[in-house]
Design an enzyme around this catalytic site. Structure first.
Site, PDB file in Angstrom:
ATOM      1  N   HIS A 286       0.851  -1.192   0.000  1.00 29.13           N
ATOM      2  CA  HIS A 286       0.000   0.000   0.000  1.00 29.13           C
ATOM      3  C   HIS A 286       0.891   1.248   0.000  1.00 29.13           C
ATOM      4  O   HIS A 286       1.916   1.289   0.689  1.00 29.13           O
ATOM      5  CB  HIS A 286      -0.890  -0.037   1.258  1.00 29.13           C
ATOM      6  CG  HIS A 286      -1.896   1.064   1.296  1.00 29.13           C
ATOM      7  ND1 HIS A 286      -1.575   2.357   1.623  1.00 29.13           N
ATOM      8  CD2 HIS A 286      -3.224   1.058   1.033  1.00 29.13           C
ATOM      9  CE1 HIS A 286      -2.667   3.107   1.561  1.00 29.13           C
ATOM     10  NE2 HIS A 286      -3.678   2.343   1.212  1.00 29.13           N
TER      11      HIS A 286
ATOM     12  N   ARG B 252      -2.859   1.306  -4.263  1.00 26.99           N
ATOM     13  CA  ARG B 252      -2.555  -0.120  -4.430  1.00 26.99           C
ATOM     14  C   ARG B 252      -3.196  -0.639  -5.711  1.00 26.99           C
ATOM     15  O   ARG B 252      -4.070   0.027  -6.286  1.00 26.99           O
ATOM     16  CB  ARG B 252      -2.983  -0.944  -3.220  1.00 26.99           C
ATOM     17  CG  ARG B 252      -4.334  -0.607  -2.659  1.00 26.99           C
ATOM     18  CD  ARG B 252      -4.591  -1.337  -1.350  1.00 26.99           C
ATOM     19  NE  ARG B 252      -5.738  -0.746  -0.672  1.00 26.99           N
ATOM     20  CZ  ARG B 252      -6.689  -1.435  -0.076  1.00 26.99           C
ATOM     21  NH1 ARG B 252      -6.633  -2.748  -0.042  1.00 26.99           N
ATOM     22  NH2 ARG B 252      -7.696  -0.818   0.522  1.00 26.99           N
TER      23      ARG B 252
ATOM     24  N   LYS C  43      -6.936  -0.176  -7.333  1.00 20.37           N
ATOM     25  CA  LYS C  43      -7.719   0.785  -6.554  1.00 20.37           C
ATOM     26  C   LYS C  43      -7.696   2.131  -7.269  1.00 20.37           C
ATOM     27  O   LYS C  43      -7.009   2.323  -8.264  1.00 20.37           O
ATOM     28  CB  LYS C  43      -7.156   0.905  -5.122  1.00 20.37           C
ATOM     29  CG  LYS C  43      -7.222  -0.366  -4.329  1.00 20.37           C
ATOM     30  CD  LYS C  43      -8.621  -0.739  -3.823  1.00 20.37           C
ATOM     31  CE  LYS C  43      -9.343   0.313  -3.081  1.00 20.37           C
ATOM     32  NZ  LYS C  43      -9.996  -0.102  -1.855  1.00 20.37           N
TER      33      LYS C  43
ATOM     34  N   ASP D 109      -5.884   8.807  -6.184  1.00 18.83           N
ATOM     35  CA  ASP D 109      -6.263   9.664  -5.046  1.00 18.83           C
ATOM     36  C   ASP D 109      -5.146  10.707  -4.839  1.00 18.83           C
ATOM     37  O   ASP D 109      -3.962  10.363  -4.834  1.00 18.83           O
ATOM     38  CB  ASP D 109      -6.414   8.740  -3.819  1.00 18.83           C
ATOM     39  CG  ASP D 109      -6.682   9.455  -2.515  1.00 18.83           C
ATOM     40  OD1 ASP D 109      -6.438  10.676  -2.427  1.00 18.83           O
ATOM     41  OD2 ASP D 109      -7.108   8.776  -1.555  1.00 18.83           O
TER      42      ASP D 109
ATOM     43  N   CYS E 207      -3.891  12.254  -2.340  1.00 22.63           N
ATOM     44  CA  CYS E 207      -2.911  12.185  -1.239  1.00 22.63           C
ATOM     45  C   CYS E 207      -1.693  11.351  -1.623  1.00 22.63           C
ATOM     46  O   CYS E 207      -0.584  11.578  -1.150  1.00 22.63           O
ATOM     47  CB  CYS E 207      -3.535  11.684   0.055  1.00 22.63           C
ATOM     48  SG  CYS E 207      -4.150  10.005   0.014  1.00 22.63           S
ATOM     49  N   TYR E 208      -1.904  10.378  -2.553  1.00 19.34           N
ATOM     50  CA  TYR E 208      -0.764   9.560  -2.972  1.00 19.34           C
ATOM     51  C   TYR E 208       0.222  10.338  -3.844  1.00 19.34           C
ATOM     52  O   TYR E 208       1.303   9.841  -4.134  1.00 19.34           O
ATOM     53  CB  TYR E 208      -1.232   8.302  -3.709  1.00 19.34           C
ATOM     54  CG  TYR E 208      -2.095   7.409  -2.841  1.00 19.34           C
ATOM     55  CD1 TYR E 208      -1.615   6.918  -1.624  1.00 19.34           C
ATOM     56  CD2 TYR E 208      -3.388   7.070  -3.205  1.00 19.34           C
ATOM     57  CE1 TYR E 208      -2.404   6.128  -0.808  1.00 19.34           C
ATOM     58  CE2 TYR E 208      -4.186   6.276  -2.400  1.00 19.34           C
ATOM     59  CZ  TYR E 208      -3.689   5.806  -1.204  1.00 19.34           C
ATOM     60  OH  TYR E 208      -4.464   5.028  -0.396  1.00 19.34           O
TER      61      TYR E 208
ATOM     62  N   ASP F 249      -9.966  14.206  -2.858  1.00 20.15           N
ATOM     63  CA  ASP F 249      -9.119  13.077  -3.256  1.00 20.15           C
ATOM     64  C   ASP F 249      -9.319  12.690  -4.720  1.00 20.15           C
ATOM     65  O   ASP F 249      -8.415  12.213  -5.367  1.00 20.15           O
ATOM     66  CB  ASP F 249      -9.203  11.902  -2.274  1.00 20.15           C
ATOM     67  CG  ASP F 249     -10.378  10.972  -2.452  1.00 20.15           C
ATOM     68  OD1 ASP F 249     -11.109  11.066  -3.435  1.00 20.15           O
ATOM     69  OD2 ASP F 249     -10.550  10.099  -1.570  1.00 20.15           O
TER      70      ASP F 249
ATOM     71  N   ASP G 293     -10.846  18.796   1.444  1.00 19.98           N
ATOM     72  CA  ASP G 293     -10.639  18.588   2.881  1.00 19.98           C
ATOM     73  C   ASP G 293      -9.194  18.951   3.205  1.00 19.98           C
ATOM     74  O   ASP G 293      -8.376  19.139   2.299  1.00 19.98           O
ATOM     75  CB  ASP G 293     -10.965  17.135   3.285  1.00 19.98           C
ATOM     76  CG  ASP G 293     -10.073  16.119   2.601  1.00 19.98           C
ATOM     77  OD1 ASP G 293      -8.877  16.100   2.924  1.00 19.98           O
ATOM     78  OD2 ASP G 293     -10.548  15.345   1.748  1.00 19.98           O
TER      79      ASP G 293
ATOM     80  N   HIS H 227      -6.317  16.216   2.111  1.00 19.59           N
ATOM     81  CA  HIS H 227      -5.952  16.169   0.689  1.00 19.59           C
ATOM     82  C   HIS H 227      -5.393  17.497   0.198  1.00 19.59           C
ATOM     83  O   HIS H 227      -4.582  17.530  -0.730  1.00 19.59           O
ATOM     84  CB  HIS H 227      -7.146  15.695  -0.155  1.00 19.59           C
ATOM     85  CG  HIS H 227      -7.430  14.242   0.056  1.00 19.59           C
ATOM     86  ND1 HIS H 227      -8.371  13.789   0.940  1.00 19.59           N
ATOM     87  CD2 HIS H 227      -6.825  13.136  -0.462  1.00 19.59           C
ATOM     88  CE1 HIS H 227      -8.368  12.459   0.948  1.00 19.59           C
ATOM     89  NE2 HIS H 227      -7.433  12.029   0.115  1.00 19.59           N
TER      90      HIS H 227
HETATM   91  C1  LIG Z   1       3.526   9.394   8.212  1.00 23.55           C
HETATM   92  C2  LIG Z   1       2.215   8.762   8.163  1.00 23.55           C
HETATM   93  C3  LIG Z   1       1.305   8.945   9.296  1.00 23.55           C
HETATM   94  C4  LIG Z   1       1.905   8.041   7.110  1.00 23.55           C
HETATM   95  C5  LIG Z   1       0.628   7.353   6.894  1.00 23.55           C
HETATM   96  C6  LIG Z   1       0.624   6.878   5.514  1.00 23.55           C
HETATM   97  C7  LIG Z   1      -0.605   6.102   5.210  1.00 23.55           C
HETATM   98  C8  LIG Z   1      -0.780   4.752   5.826  1.00 23.55           C
HETATM   99  C9  LIG Z   1      -1.475   6.626   4.353  1.00 23.55           C
HETATM  100  C10 LIG Z   1      -2.666   5.923   3.890  1.00 23.55           C
HETATM  101  C11 LIG Z   1      -3.843   6.795   3.975  1.00 23.55           C
HETATM  102  C12 LIG Z   1      -4.999   6.303   3.173  1.00 23.55           C
HETATM  103  C13 LIG Z   1      -5.418   7.057   1.989  1.00 23.55           C
HETATM  104  C14 LIG Z   1      -5.652   5.227   3.549  1.00 23.55           C
HETATM  105  C15 LIG Z   1      -6.848   4.803   2.792  1.00 23.55           C
HETATM  106  O1  LIG Z   1      -6.840   3.433   2.645  1.00 23.55           O
HETATM  107  P1  LIG Z   1      -7.994   2.879   1.724  1.00 23.55           P
HETATM  108  O2  LIG Z   1      -7.992   1.415   1.771  1.00 23.55           O
HETATM  109  O3  LIG Z   1      -9.282   3.550   2.076  1.00 23.55           O
HETATM  110  O4  LIG Z   1      -7.562   3.509   0.347  1.00 23.55           O
HETATM  111  P2  LIG Z   1      -7.100   2.861  -1.018  1.00 23.55           P
HETATM  112  O5  LIG Z   1      -8.329   2.390  -1.666  1.00 23.55           O
HETATM  113  O6  LIG Z   1      -6.498   4.033  -1.735  1.00 23.55           O
HETATM  114  O7  LIG Z   1      -6.112   1.794  -0.715  1.00 23.55           O
HETATM  115 ZN   LIG Z   2      -6.489  10.090  -0.043  1.00 24.36          ZN
END
Ligand SMILES: CC(C)=CCC/C(C)=C/CC/C(C)=C/COP(=O)(O)OP(=O)(O)O
Ligand SMILES: [Zn+2]
Length: 441
Positions: free
Chosen positions: A241, A283, A286, A289, A291-292, A351, A358, A361
């Site tokens: 991820h 990943r 998916k 977004d 934030c990535y 996102d 928000d 993002h």
């Molecule tokens: C330094 C620090 C605190 C780092 C954290 C990094 C981190 C784990 C970020 C992930 C944030 C996120 C978008 C999760 C969503 O998962 P999802 O399963 O909803 O999203 P997906 O479908 O994009 O995988």
């Molecule tokens: Zn995001």
């Protein structure tokens, strides 16, 4: 506060904005798939791509970063957030970091009146006697909140805020968070993962308290988080991820241990994470977004730094840079995704195209833009690390053929790929903490 300003929990569920797989505005697209079984995943992907294309058509390529509106949006969050955000009570420290760092990347933090005094007094409240920081007032210490707090203090970057941190108790706190397998836990009894491990290692390196005792076994734990795909998961055996890949790879870079992982496999995985929609997905299979743009973008930059360094060391004495003046991802596509597809008219980012803005993002959209606007950004990783902070910061050249101006005529300031702090602020903080005794008394 209008609906569009509500903070969204980051999830792909209910991506669709009313359109369905039949009888909707996207019927023509579904014709292409009429012989296939349409899963929810495929439907969400088709509709997201369509909304990206629609944004490109609607926007007429208005790629300007609406920085004045973003500044207003972020500044308002420092005065208070709507009561509808009460679920984010334990993320107060993060909201503060997102706003402070976002303002700093837009060159608008240092001129804020009383920012040092206000930050110092608020973060004094968040710091606990055990050395860590809680996520909100009276909350117990948490290693991820502690990272957010230290990052926010670095962004403000005055001695007044640096002095809020008690390095001695912080060191004891981090030691208590350490597990036998070489990771760090989030809190006593809390989860153990590559994210809490990165947070602990990043904090220790920023504060110059990264002892051998803290480092021991960490690289080996993180190495075990790399999956057959090439990316990293939260814990050995978990799915690769983007967020956790950032954490593992960035922590390994801080520890100077990137040579122990399968770099080619990581490079292959991350390359396929930038999708046809322009941005990065977290990943396989998916949705893209915003934030990535930072989490995955930073990993690409770290890989580039690793390759660049290897090249220099392989060819002894000869300076043979492997760069062609660009980063190893499509800087143009990423900026188009962020600016054209995800920018809210009122300022800030969501996102993906149909989501409202928000703070989270908006912050990581700015950090992703920052990475993609500075071609030489990867050189900072080897130049400014724990061992060599006295080295001069290399010149950061701008991405020349893409959108580099916001509505003030400026670029987004360069952020450090490993820590996501504006480079000049990171440099200032590292110099300050490296002038203090090590290990802390
Ligand atoms: C330094 C620090 C605190 C780092 C954290 C990094 C981190 C784990 C970020 C992930 C944030 C996120 C978008 C999760 C969503 O998962 P999802 O399963 O909803 O999203 P997906 O479908 O994009 O995988
Ligand atoms: Zn995001």
């Amino acid at each position: 506060m209008s609906k569009i300003e509500e903070i969204d929990i980051d999830t792909d569920e209910q991506y669709t904005s009313g359109s369905t797989s039949s009888g909707g505005e996207y019927d023509d697209i579904y014709d292409e798939y009429k012989d296939e079984k349409l899963t929810t995943t495929i439907i969400n992907q088709i509709e997201l791509s369509k909304s990206v294309q629609d944004k490109h058509k609607q926007n007429g390529y208005d790629e300007t970063l609406k920085s004045q509106k973003i500044i207003k949006f972020l500044k308002r969050s420092l005065e208070g957030v709507n009561s509808s955000h009460q679920a984010l009570d334990s993320s107060k420290v993060w909201i503060a970091f997102w706003a402070l760092n976002g303002l700093d990347l837009l060159g608008n933090l240092d001129s804020m009146q009383d920012v040092s005094e206000r930050t110092a007094s608020y973060f004094t409240v968040l710091q606990n006697s055990d050395g860590g920081f809680g996520g909100g007032n009276t909350h117990t210490s948490h290693s991820v909140s502690t990272f957010a707090a230290v990052s926010a203090l670095f962004s403000v970057g005055t001695e007044q805020v640096y002095n809020v941190i008690n390095r001695e108790t912080m060191y004891q706190y981090l030691l208590r968070m350490k597990t036998q397998e070489g990771a760090f836990r989030t809190e006593i009894g809390g989860e153990v993962d590559s994210r809490s491990t990165y947070c602990a290692i990043a904090v220790a390196s920023m504060l110059n308290i990264l002892t051998d005792e803290l480092k021991s076994g960490v690289a080996e734990f993180l190495e075990r988080c790399q999956t057959y795909e090439g990316g990293f998961g939260a814990y050995p055996g978990n799915e690769a991820h983007g967020g956790y890949t950032f954490c593992a790879v960035s922590a390994l870079a801080i520890l100077n241990k990137l040579d122990i992982i399968d770099m080619e496999s990581l490079h292959r995985w991350i390359t396929f994470r930038q999708t046809e929609d322009g941005g990065f997905q977290g990943r396989t299979n998916k949705l893209v977004d915003t934030c990535y743009s930072y989490w995955q973008g930073a990993v690409v930059v770290i890989i580039q730094s690793f390759y660049d360094y290897q090249c220099h060391t392989d060819i002894s004495g000869q300076q043979t840079p492997i760069d062609n003046g660009k980063l190893l991802f499509s800087q143009r596509s990423l900026q188009e995704y962020i600016l054209i597809c995800c920018q809210d008219k009122a300022g800030g980012f969501g996102d993906h195209p149909v989501k409202g803005r928000d703070y989270y993002h908006t912050s990581y959209g700015l950090s992703g833009l920052s990475l993609s606007q500075h071609n030489d950004i990867y050189k900072i990783i080897k130049t400014m690390n724990n061992e060599q902070i006295e080295q001069a910061v290399p010149p950061i050249t701008l991405q020349s053929d893409v959108f580099k101006f916001n509505d003030q005529g400026d670029v987004v300031e360069p952020t450090h790929p490993l820590y996501n702090i504006k480079i000049t602020k990171l440099e200032k903080g590292l110099k300050y903490f490296h002038s203090l005794p090590f290990p802390p008394k």
